[in-house]
Design an enzyme around this catalytic site. Structure first.
Site, PDB file in Angstrom:
ATOM      1  N   THR A 160      61.511  64.900 -43.203  1.00 14.59           N
ATOM      2  CA  THR A 160      61.960  63.629 -42.618  1.00 14.59           C
ATOM      3  C   THR A 160      60.930  62.521 -42.776  1.00 14.59           C
ATOM      4  O   THR A 160      61.273  61.355 -42.982  1.00 14.59           O
ATOM      5  CB  THR A 160      62.239  63.829 -41.105  1.00 14.59           C
ATOM      6  OG1 THR A 160      63.261  64.798 -40.980  1.00 14.59           O
ATOM      7  CG2 THR A 160      62.694  62.553 -40.434  1.00 14.59           C
TER       8      THR A 160
ATOM      9  N   ASP B 139      61.345  71.603 -39.870  1.00 18.12           N
ATOM     10  CA  ASP B 139      62.216  72.773 -39.656  1.00 18.12           C
ATOM     11  C   ASP B 139      61.526  74.101 -39.956  1.00 18.12           C
ATOM     12  O   ASP B 139      61.674  75.060 -39.208  1.00 18.12           O
ATOM     13  CB  ASP B 139      63.492  72.650 -40.513  1.00 18.12           C
ATOM     14  CG  ASP B 139      64.436  71.588 -39.968  1.00 18.12           C
ATOM     15  OD1 ASP B 139      64.207  71.117 -38.834  1.00 18.12           O
ATOM     16  OD2 ASP B 139      65.398  71.237 -40.675  1.00 18.12           O
TER      17      ASP B 139
ATOM     18  N   CYS C 184      60.976  86.613 -26.715  1.00 16.24           N
ATOM     19  CA  CYS C 184      60.436  85.605 -25.801  1.00 16.24           C
ATOM     20  C   CYS C 184      59.449  84.698 -26.542  1.00 16.24           C
ATOM     21  O   CYS C 184      58.759  85.148 -27.456  1.00 16.24           O
ATOM     22  CB  CYS C 184      59.701  86.265 -24.638  1.00 16.24           C
ATOM     23  SG  CYS C 184      60.769  87.243 -23.597  1.00 16.24           S
TER      24      CYS C 184
END
Ligand code: ASP
Length: 343
Positions: A16, A93, A281
């Site tokens: 981006t 990402d 987790c």
């Protein structure tokens, strides 16, 4: 030794940070890196020399692959002596995957390699790109007694510097897109740039950089969920050429104790497939044997991923499998910290 100003190499891979909106479709796409530099005149004010290099075709990081990791590593390898630090511009990402893998591939690294990117394109009025880029360059330029202060692969995003192989992308919209749940931040940027010196890696500076490129991608990930079927587990583990599986388990490394499940794992471990226990987790660690639901895994000879992220576990697997070492060496190396990726 630095001779005056630090020499920093900016490596642009895409993401981006260097994208613009396609007028017709409205979708974000990569644009020419030279335009990126024109968009940040502030770079000229930083007290270092900046050179730039770009991948031939910058990509959205969703298209990242080990082949690109090798390309990035080769750029660093070929420019290692000429530069004091490296800043890699990368889409957010898969940034944690790439940066984690690079931390293993760059053996004996003793200079800073700082990954950064942004949530909004550089030309956007509210962009986070400028601060991320400028502070990353400043971190890469930091020196102490004429030597780089940071000597490891890091990720800088939204005022925080992290050890790269401890990070995970956890938000697709907030500027604070990354977190490192199991290791403290290496630095925080505010009015002052506060470096947590005691948390930085201190590699042996006498060793020379060696770039490992023989990654082995014959691995997969199985994320457990209540109801996962025998057919799914059997077909994934039975995939041709699979050498290692990351089993994303519950809590502190727990899983179902149903016999069909444990029997399949046993069959493939006996066939020589490495199975790594990584918790789903975001924080905390695998402690096999703490509950009955993980004791069985321990007995089967499953490898503990301890407090590693899935991203680091992937890079470490491809790296160690590519070394073609004995099973015993593999087990030993996987469970010990190689680049500060586990505690
Ligand atoms: N899709 C983009 C990428 O990862 C998102 C970003 O740059 O933050 O390349």
């Amino acid at each position: 030794m630095f001779k005056g100003k630090a020499n920093i190499l900016l490596i642009y891979t895409g993401g981006t940070i260097g994208m613009i909106k396609d007028f017709k479709t409205g979708a974000l796409k990569a644009f020419d890196f030279k335009t990126l530099l024109e968009k940040i005149p502030e770079l000229k004010l930083i007290d270092c020399n900046i050179a730039t290099v770009s991948l031939e075709r910058p990509i959205d990081s969703s298209n990242m692959s080990p082949e690109y990791w090798i390309q990035i590593a080769e750029i660093i390898e070929s420019k290692y002596d000429a530069f004091d630090g490296f800043v890699v511009l990368h889409g957010s990402d898969t940034m944690s995957y790439t940066a984690s893998a690079l931390s293993f591939m760059l053996e004996n690294l003793s200079k800073p390699v700082i990954f950064t990117g942004s949530q909004l394109p550089i030309g956007d009025l509210r962009t986070d790109a400028k601060e991320n880029l400028i502070t990353s360059i400043q971190v890469a330029s930091l020196q102490q007694d004429g030597l780089p202060m940071v000597k490891e692969v890091c990720l800088y995003f939204e005022y925080k510097l992290y050890r790269a192989n401890r990070t995970t992308k956890l938000n697709a919209e907030h500027f604070q897109a990354f977190a490192s749940f199991n290791y403290p931040e290496l630095a925080e940027s505010g009015v002052h740039l506060k470096i947590n010196q005691s948390h930085l890696l201190q590699p042996d500076r006498d060793k020379t950089l060696s770039v490992f490129k023989n990654l082995d991608a014959n691995i997969t990930i199985i994320k457990l969920f209540p109801g996962i079927t025998e057919t799914v587990i059997r077909s994934v583990l039975g995939t041709k050429n699979i050498k290692a599986v990351i089993l994303e388990t519950y809590g502190s490394g727990n899983c179902t104790t149903e016999s069909w499940f444990l029997d399949i794992l046993k069959t493939y471990i006996n066939k020589g497939v490495f199975i790594i226990n990584i918790t789903q987790c975001l924080g905390g660690r695998v402690m096999m044997g703490q509950y009955e639901t993980s004791s069985a895994l321990e007995k089967l000879g499953i490898i503990s991923g301890k407090d590693m992220t899935t991203e680091a576990a992937v890079g470490k697997l491809m790296y160690l499998l590519g070394k073609n070492i004995s099973t015993n060496s593999f087990l030993r190396e996987y469970e010990r910290p190689l680049r500060g990726e586990l505690s």
